[in-house]
Structures are given as C-alpha cells and as structure tokens.
Scaffold this active site. Structure first.
Site, PDB file in Angstrom:
ATOM      1  N   HIS A 312       0.848  -1.190   0.000  1.00 55.52           N
ATOM      2  CA  HIS A 312       0.000   0.000   0.000  1.00 55.52           C
ATOM      3  C   HIS A 312       0.880   1.235   0.000  1.00 55.52           C
ATOM      4  O   HIS A 312       1.929   1.264   0.650  1.00 55.52           O
ATOM      5  CB  HIS A 312      -0.923   0.011   1.231  1.00 55.52           C
ATOM      6  CG  HIS A 312      -2.057   0.982   1.120  1.00 55.52           C
ATOM      7  ND1 HIS A 312      -1.922   2.321   1.436  1.00 55.52           N
ATOM      8  CD2 HIS A 312      -3.346   0.826   0.732  1.00 55.52           C
ATOM      9  CE1 HIS A 312      -3.090   2.935   1.244  1.00 55.52           C
ATOM     10  NE2 HIS A 312      -3.962   2.053   0.813  1.00 55.52           N
ATOM     11  N   ASP A 370      -7.832  -3.801  -0.660  1.00 60.01           N
ATOM     12  CA  ASP A 370      -8.370  -3.935  -2.023  1.00 60.01           C
ATOM     13  C   ASP A 370      -8.386  -5.390  -2.482  1.00 60.01           C
ATOM     14  O   ASP A 370      -9.293  -5.818  -3.192  1.00 60.01           O
ATOM     15  CB  ASP A 370      -7.559  -3.087  -2.995  1.00 60.01           C
ATOM     16  CG  ASP A 370      -7.588  -1.616  -2.625  1.00 60.01           C
ATOM     17  OD1 ASP A 370      -8.693  -1.084  -2.453  1.00 60.01           O
ATOM     18  OD2 ASP A 370      -6.514  -1.005  -2.477  1.00 60.01           O
TER      19      ASP A 370
END
Length: 435
Positions: A312, A370
C-alpha cells in the site's frame, strides 16, 4: 464554529536570499509537527514546491488519523479493527459526523433519520433512463448525485446548520438507493424500493439483488461482510477524493455538487479502482497452476507485471483494514461456497503464498484491503463495474464529515494552489501576416 486545537511547538528558521524568516511550528495530537508557511509568500516572495501535496498539511482535522509506518488507522481515536469487529456502519457514520459514539437514544434517533431519507424523488427514475444501458455505474452516480441539488432545494444553503445536517442525512441515506438503481439499470431489471424495517446494509443488498417475482431473504453473513467493507472504507484522511470534496466545498458549492466531485475523483483507477484491478489480475492468472509463473514475474525487476492488491502506498506495514477484512472474506467464501470458482481458488492460494514467502514478507507486500474487498464483492455477486460505486457509497460519510468540518473551520479559505511557471516570458502579439 470550530476552534483550533493546534499546540505551539517552537519555531524554525528559514534562510533564503541571505535573509532569515521564522516559521512557527505546531503539534497535533498525533503525527508529525507542521511548519506554518502561510506568511512565507508575503514575507519572502517565495512559494513551496510539493507536487501532489504529499508533504503539505492542507487543513486541521480531528476526524481520521493514519500512521503508515506502524499500520495504524483511527476514526476519531478509535482503532479501525475494533470498529470493524464491534460496531456497525451507521454507528460509525454517527461517530465520524459527531465525534463520539452514540448512546442508545442518539443511535435510535440517527437510524430513524437516515431510514426516513432512503427513498429518492420519483422523477429521478426518469433521470436514470436518460443514460445508456451500458453506462458505467460511476458515470451514472456522478450525474445523479450532482443532480440531487435540483431536487432538494431545501438543503443547499451551506450557511444554515440545519440544512447542512439534512443534506448530510440525505446523502448517506440515498447513496445506497442510487447505487442499487445504477446497478439495476445496467442489467435491465426494475428498481427496488427500500424497506424501512431493514437495516442500512440489508436494505442495500435487497435493493441490489431482489426481483419483484419472488421474496428476497437477506443472508446475515453476507450483510455483515458488506457492512464491514463500508466501515473500512468510510474515511481515509486527506486522500485525493476527500481533498477534492474539500476543494470544491471551499468555493461555497452545495454539498451535493461537492460529493459528486468526490465521486468523479474516486473513479480514477489510481484511487478507487484498486480492488477492481486486483480482481482483474486474478482473472488474468486464471488458475492455481499458473500462480508460480506470475509470482516469478512479480519478483523479476525487469518485468512490468505487478501483483495488484499487495502492499500500500500509505501503509509501509500491514494494512490495518486488511486484518478485519480477511476474516469477513473467508466467512463469505465459506458461506457461498467457492470450490467451483477458479478465481476465488486463485485468490486463496495467492494469499497463502504471500503470507509465507520470504520475498513478500521482506518487502512487506501483504494483501491489502483492495485484495480482500475485491474477492468479497465478487463472492457477494457484484460485477467489477460496481466495485468503485460501492466504495463511493461507503466513503460518502467521510466526505460529508470532512466537508462539514471544513465549513466550520474559520481558518479555511477558498483553495488556490500556486505553481512554478516555466512558460514563455512576456512577449508582444504578432499579427498573423507577420508570423
């Protein structure tokens, strides 16, 4: 009116062009201190240069805190994993809007207020029919949410606290209805109206998947998973879409227009499309047998292939939202049965490898929110085109909380970033006959 909570933390000295300039330093309750450069241009005739504003605090906020190095995400001081496990999305909405968790009476009143606003103006059904059937749900969401200001004139005065509250309730309440209508429209099914006896997430599932021909029973396991997704996506500090909402709001634009601007920004693949990209990657891999091939490519520095849904930009440690989502993902897969879905098989095997492989561990390429939300939404039955629309649904409350905070902040001005001009110097116009 909001009062500043910044704490003086000394001063810094900037030496520029053989002159010294003092910059006040301030501390917040968490995170790094900041240097106040508001007077720098006036005093020194110089700008700061920060593309993407990644090292610039654009506002003072007490809503959300992120520590990417430690993998921390707090809503109003509460750790995200605790809220995901124990709270509900509407309770988190109240928390983000009001700063504290509601007591029983406050919760009941708030839920009632949201429930009473879930229906949309009936003329909006005609508005939907102006779109092509194959329109992307985010295109529809942008248009419909922006058009709400044409239907609800009684809640567009940003200087009236009561109108701001009504607009906030309407946006939170109507977003699931609008998102479900966008989905139904693209698949050619009739719109399904909300039911007041159902909860927020249960209502959305029903509006998305029910048909008039038969009764729809909400699966509590699936509803809990989707509610968790909503909680985990409710706010994420000053990201691109939130900053867009604040920038639009700084001009005095009505709240419906500001949220539509946020939806448009979220639509960008670098922002809201990450879970869709993660699922597309799983589809590209196709089968468990091909995973080693793609793992090898991911480790090859000369290969452009990237494992989507791992690591991330903000979190240099484990994404704190991923831990909460992982549990719900496995619960959903167990509930719906994933044995016959090759994509879900690929996802589970890829997750297993990433959590054990030294390469991924050393580079902290852990599965992120995600990765898990994309798998979960697919298992729930949503097409990938709806993933970002669901993100927008969840993020609406964060946008509203940030917008409301900005409106009440006396330090806020209309947004006006500066630039370094590198074009032609001043020159005189030359008639076309002499060029």
């Amino acid at each position: 009116m909001k009062q500043s909570k910044l704490i003086p933390a000394g001063k810094a000295t900037l030496i520029y062009d053989n002159k010294s300039f003092e910059l006040p330093a301030f501390a917040g309750s968490e995170g790094p201190n900041v240097l106040d450069i508001r007077k720098l241009y006036g005093d020194a005739d110089v700008f700061t240069y920060d593309p993407g504003f990644t090292s610039t605090a654009s506002c003072e906020s007490d809503i959300t805190f992120i520590d990417g190095e430690k993998g921390v995400l707090l809503y109003r001081g509460y750790p995200i994993d605790q809220l995901a496990e124990h709270s509900s999305f509407l309770e988190v909405c109240y928390l983000l809007l009001h700063g504290e968790l509601p007591n029983a009476a406050q919760s009941k009143k708030f839920i009632h207020a949201i429930t009473m606003h879930t229906m949309v103006h009936e003329q909006l059904a005609s508005f939907f029919r102006g779109f092509r059937r194959d329109a992307h749900p985010m295109a529809v969401m942008c248009g419909v949410v922006g058009a709400l200001s044409a239907f609800y004139h009684d809640s567009t005065d940003i200087n009236d606290p009561r109108q701001r509250e009504i607009a906030s309730h309407r946006l939170i309440a109507k977003m699931p209805t609008i998102a479900a209508m966008a989905y139904k429209y693209t698949i050619g099914q009739p719109f399904v109206y909300p039911l007041n006896h159902l909860g927020y997430t249960e209502n959305f599932l029903r509006m998305s998947f029910a048909v008039p021909a038969e009764e729809y029973k909400v699966n509590p396991v699936l509803a809990k998973a989707l509610d968790t997704i909503f909680i985990l996506h409710a706010d994420h500090e000053q990201n691109a879409s939130t900053s867009t909402v604040r920038l639009a709001g700084s001009s005095g634009a009505n709240p419906f227009a500001c949220i539509a601007a946020g939806i448009a920004c979220l639509w960008g693949p670098a922002h809201g499309g990450a879970n869709e990209a993660a699922l597309e990657m799983l589809q590209e891999i196709g089968s468990v047998e091909r995973i080693p091939e793609f793992i090898k490519r991911a480790k090859d520095p000369n290969d452009d292939f990237r494992l989507m849904g791992f690591g991330h930009r903000v979190y240099k440690n484990y994404d704190p939202r991923a831990r909460a989502m992982q549990q719900q993902t496995h619960a959903v897969l167990e509930e719906v049965g994933h044995q016959n879905d090759p994509i879900l098989k690929v996802a589970l095997e890829l997750e297993r490898i990433a959590l054990q492989d030294d390469y991924f561990i050393s580079k902290k390429l852990y599965p992120n929110i995600d990765f898990y939300s994309g798998i979960t939404l697919k298992a729930l039955g949503f097409p990938t085109s709806m993933f970002t629309a669901l993100f927008a649904l969840a993020r609406t409350v964060g946008w509203i909380a940030q917008w409301s905070e900005m409106i009440a902040d006396p330090a806020q001005k209309i947004g006006r970033p500066r630039q370094i001009y590198t074009g032609a110097k001043q020159r005189d116009y030359v008639p076309v006959s002499k060029r």
